[in-house]
Design a protein around this motif. Sequence first.
Motif, PDB file in Angstrom:
ATOM      1  N   CYS A  47       0.944  -1.086   0.038  1.00 24.40           N
ATOM      2  CA  CYS A  47       0.045   0.036  -0.161  1.00 24.40           C
ATOM      3  C   CYS A  47       1.024   1.177   0.236  1.00 24.40           C
ATOM      4  O   CYS A  47       1.804   1.326   0.770  1.00 24.40           O
ATOM      5  CB  CYS A  47      -0.973  -0.059   1.191  1.00 24.40           C
ATOM      6  SG  CYS A  47      -2.074   1.313   1.309  1.00 24.40           S
ATOM      7  N   PHE A 101       0.002  -1.599   5.802  1.00 24.11           N
ATOM      8  CA  PHE A 101      -1.324  -1.856   5.629  1.00 24.11           C
ATOM      9  C   PHE A 101      -1.825  -3.041   4.794  1.00 24.11           C
ATOM     10  O   PHE A 101      -0.995  -3.264   3.652  1.00 24.11           O
ATOM     11  CB  PHE A 101      -1.912  -0.710   5.048  1.00 24.11           C
ATOM     12  CG  PHE A 101      -2.317   0.668   5.968  1.00 24.11           C
ATOM     13  CD1 PHE A 101      -2.128   0.441   7.254  1.00 24.11           C
ATOM     14  CD2 PHE A 101      -2.181   1.720   5.641  1.00 24.11           C
ATOM     15  CE1 PHE A 101      -2.336   1.633   7.941  1.00 24.11           C
ATOM     16  CE2 PHE A 101      -2.123   2.995   6.241  1.00 24.11           C
ATOM     17  CZ  PHE A 101      -2.400   2.764   7.506  1.00 24.11           C
ATOM     18  N   CYS A 141      -6.171  -0.969   3.130  1.00 22.47           N
ATOM     19  CA  CYS A 141      -5.675  -0.119   2.133  1.00 22.47           C
ATOM     20  C   CYS A 141      -6.661   0.367   1.411  1.00 22.47           C
ATOM     21  O   CYS A 141      -6.711   1.555   0.837  1.00 22.47           O
ATOM     22  CB  CYS A 141      -4.284  -0.405   1.462  1.00 22.47           C
ATOM     23  SG  CYS A 141      -3.780   0.608   0.194  1.00 22.47           S
ATOM     24  N   SER A 182      -4.320   3.189  -4.522  1.00 26.55           N
ATOM     25  CA  SER A 182      -3.324   3.008  -3.398  1.00 26.55           C
ATOM     26  C   SER A 182      -2.449   1.865  -3.447  1.00 26.55           C
ATOM     27  O   SER A 182      -1.488   1.537  -2.839  1.00 26.55           O
ATOM     28  CB  SER A 182      -4.072   3.353  -2.091  1.00 26.55           C
ATOM     29  OG  SER A 182      -4.544   4.658  -2.221  1.00 26.55           O
ATOM     30  N   TRP A 183      -3.005   0.683  -3.864  1.00 26.46           N
ATOM     31  CA  TRP A 183      -2.443  -0.379  -4.042  1.00 26.46           C
ATOM     32  C   TRP A 183      -1.718  -0.934  -5.110  1.00 26.46           C
ATOM     33  O   TRP A 183      -2.358  -0.654  -6.102  1.00 26.46           O
ATOM     34  CB  TRP A 183      -3.462  -1.578  -3.694  1.00 26.46           C
ATOM     35  CG  TRP A 183      -2.784  -3.177  -3.511  1.00 26.46           C
ATOM     36  CD1 TRP A 183      -3.035  -3.972  -4.466  1.00 26.46           C
ATOM     37  CD2 TRP A 183      -2.119  -3.664  -2.455  1.00 26.46           C
ATOM     38  NE1 TRP A 183      -2.178  -5.331  -4.228  1.00 26.46           N
ATOM     39  CE2 TRP A 183      -1.868  -5.025  -2.658  1.00 26.46           C
ATOM     40  CE3 TRP A 183      -2.124  -3.031  -1.119  1.00 26.46           C
ATOM     41  CZ2 TRP A 183      -1.313  -5.673  -1.771  1.00 26.46           C
ATOM     42  CZ3 TRP A 183      -1.447  -3.949  -0.201  1.00 26.46           C
ATOM     43  CH2 TRP A 183      -0.961  -5.472  -0.591  1.00 26.46           C
TER      44      TRP A 183
END
Length: 922
Positions: free
Chosen positions: A240, A246, A251, A260-261
Amino acid sequence: MRKGNHLSRLTFAPLSPQMARSTNSHHPSLVLDEQDDDNGDHSPAGLSVGTASPTATRRLHSARTSDLDLRNRLPSRLLIDEHSSLLGNSDGVSYSYTSVPNTSTSRPRYSRRQSTVGSFRQSKNHSRSSSWGVRLASAVSSNWRRNDGGLSDSKPSLFTDERVWYDQFTSTDWVHDSIADNFRVRDLKSRKDLRGRLYAWFDGAQGWILVAIIGCITACIAYFVDVTETSIFDIKQGYCSEGWYFSKEKCCFREEHCPSWRTWGDIMQFTGIGKETIDLVAYVTFVVLFAVGSCVLTLTTKTVIPSSFSLSTLDENLGADSQKYTGDPETNGRKPGLSPTHSPLDMQKPSTMIYYPAAGSGVAEVKVILSGFVVHGYLGVQTLVVKSLALILSVASGLSLGKEGPFVHIATCVGNIACRMFSKYNHNDGKRREVLSASAASGVAVAFGAPIAGVLFSLEEVSYYFPPKTLFRTFFCCIAAALSLKFLNPYGTGKIVIFEVRYVTDWRFFEIFVFMLLGVLGGALGAIFIKASRFWAQTFRRIPAIKRWPILEVVLVALITGFVSFWNRYTRLAVTELLFELASPCGPDDASGLCPRTSEEIINVVWYLSSAFVIKSLLTMITFGIKVPAGIYVPSMVVGGLLGRTVGHMVQYLVVTYPSAAAFGDCPAHGGFESCVTPGVYALVAAGATMCGVTRLSVTLAVILFELTGSLDHVLPFSLAVLVAKWTADAVEPLSIYDLLTEMNSYPFLDNKIRPVFTSELGDITPRMRSERVIDISTSPLVSALKLRRKLLYLHDAGELDGGLPIVRHGILVGLIPAPDLEFALDKIDDEQDTLCLMAAITTFRATEEEPQEYDPADLTSYIDPAPVSLDIHSPMDLVYQCFVKLGLRYICVLRDGQYAGLVHKKAFVKYIRELEESGEH
């Protein structure tokens, strides 16, 4: 006086001529001596006080005065004068002697390490072969009479004093520990002052305080393992950008497209290499790294036993080589016991047994330990720390294993370490095991979030001795663990269960036959898994390279798991997350891929689940037994869940295809695919059935499934499937996975949950009496220490580290000295070559004026059990079984017409039971 002898000395002081003239002159000296014993400031004239006896030396927390003073044992009618001599000599100077323990209360505790087995002491330069003491033995052997009290007077001393710490690979003496605790409580309650009442109240509260602490600490460790493992599990697929620690769920918050991943294919781009290939390589690399890291940590707990004990291993290795044995006249061709198989004098390079306490789940070993088997270090601090850290890496690697079984071992380690807080648990193995039973239950409570199931697990699976008081404390421990876990909130849901599902529809009548079918399939699958795991372990795991380097097997299993699991979404998920998806009902926005909308989609889901079922079954089989912390509970449930979900979709397909069939008449005509059949219910039913087939848990499993769903409507299907699964599994494979480990490792475990049918008597398994196995004091109460050492070595060679030597007089059993106690006493003697040991209580003797005025034979009477449990040689075997199971005895003495006829050890009885099982006689 010999220097450096830590055992008691019998000191002889000549009576003064004035005292010798009249009998009345002797009695005041006795009164004086009793007063001096109480005050501890004076010593009667003419009495030489020796060093502390073994009783006083081993009494560490007893406030009572000594009851070893042999003079106080004399009958009141007996008048002691110069003519009251044991030898009956009428002339010469009279000597009186007694064993005088030191009543000092402040005394250091002996080390709890195992004493040296078979170590002979180097004799000193001088010799006492022609000393007065040796001639005393020959004189006593010609004419001695025993005290009326005999050894029975030493019984209070035997049970109230501190016992020798149990040796490695021996069994707990439940009877001794129970009696010792009763004496402790009696002494505690005898105080009627305010301080005594406070002490008694605090003593009763110690158990509750202890289990509460254990529950809280176990919950904290479970929280640490859960949070850490969840944070690093998804690193295999990416990380993440908002925080590497996370997980993907935290995430993205279940977003389908999550910027975000970032996957490893997005981060590392190479010319000519596709994104999927990079993801595959990264995934396999992290699987191997985590698995190897877990294995390296596990291997740091390597324990080598430099003796040829007849154990295969102490971890979950079904491929361990069984100890080979041949017929021997000493054992009547039966397998030798848990002991060195060669004399220490002849053994140049003893074979070694290697085991890793942090490997596997530890449930089988905890079960055997709770039955009274002593394994030092298996529940220690190092095992606790290493197993907790290694468990995080093994679960994060994505191998087909679970953390629920290891939690039982970890919680038991916490309980064992916490027992050191209070002496009544630290110094009493019987009381300690009551706490360990509660600790094991708290492990299940935090693993599944099911405190009631934890109590039932301890009662049904691991505990050997479970009185009502322990039941209530176990429940309290589980509640304390569950409350602590809920406060910590490891899953971020405010729940303590590993997952929670809710079913809104009830089951139909026609489904009850499908549930029974799932019980049959799950039970058979669990039994076949046991056979397949044993076959794999006994073939692949016996390859020389795999046996020599356990880490090589871990690397191979990790590589296979990584490459195979990557292509299937359901095999790539964590086992708990996969089980949750399999058991969950379909929702309107479900994205698991398990909620078909058409008949064609049902077929596709069935094929996809079938492939995942085959892959997960094979991976679970080859993973069980590798040298990492690994449980089998949830993996077996996942395999069963895949099977159950597949069957559920098949039934769903039939309902959709043939809605007008008579069997489906109760189903609503409209309402969606799950209006009549919920495949998630089938998954959970089959999951419980398969786990039952592997572990043979029954009531515990039904309660676990109930606590996971909270549905009273489905308790009946769960329970019915578990019952059918247990019957089926017992028919296919009589032993559970942990029972199989117990049997293959030759643990001296006597199952108290079975009731064999015997057609024999005690005499059928009683070995013939040998002079090496008894201490005969018919002619003399003094026995050479060297002779006792040789008898002790003979016991060790025969496999009875925790056996005993009966003491007989003219064929009558008058006592028994346990082998660990005898070894402890002999190890305290500096010169075994010329030392004599007193094996019976005697009061007076006569000697001539030419002899020395004192001699110090080692007094071993305080180590002797004056009333060993004995049965007649014609006693039915059912009575023998009940004595071993209900009383927890180590051995039973056998009598024939009141005469000593032999001794049967618990390990010999266990081997007899197993021989009957193999021959199919019961």
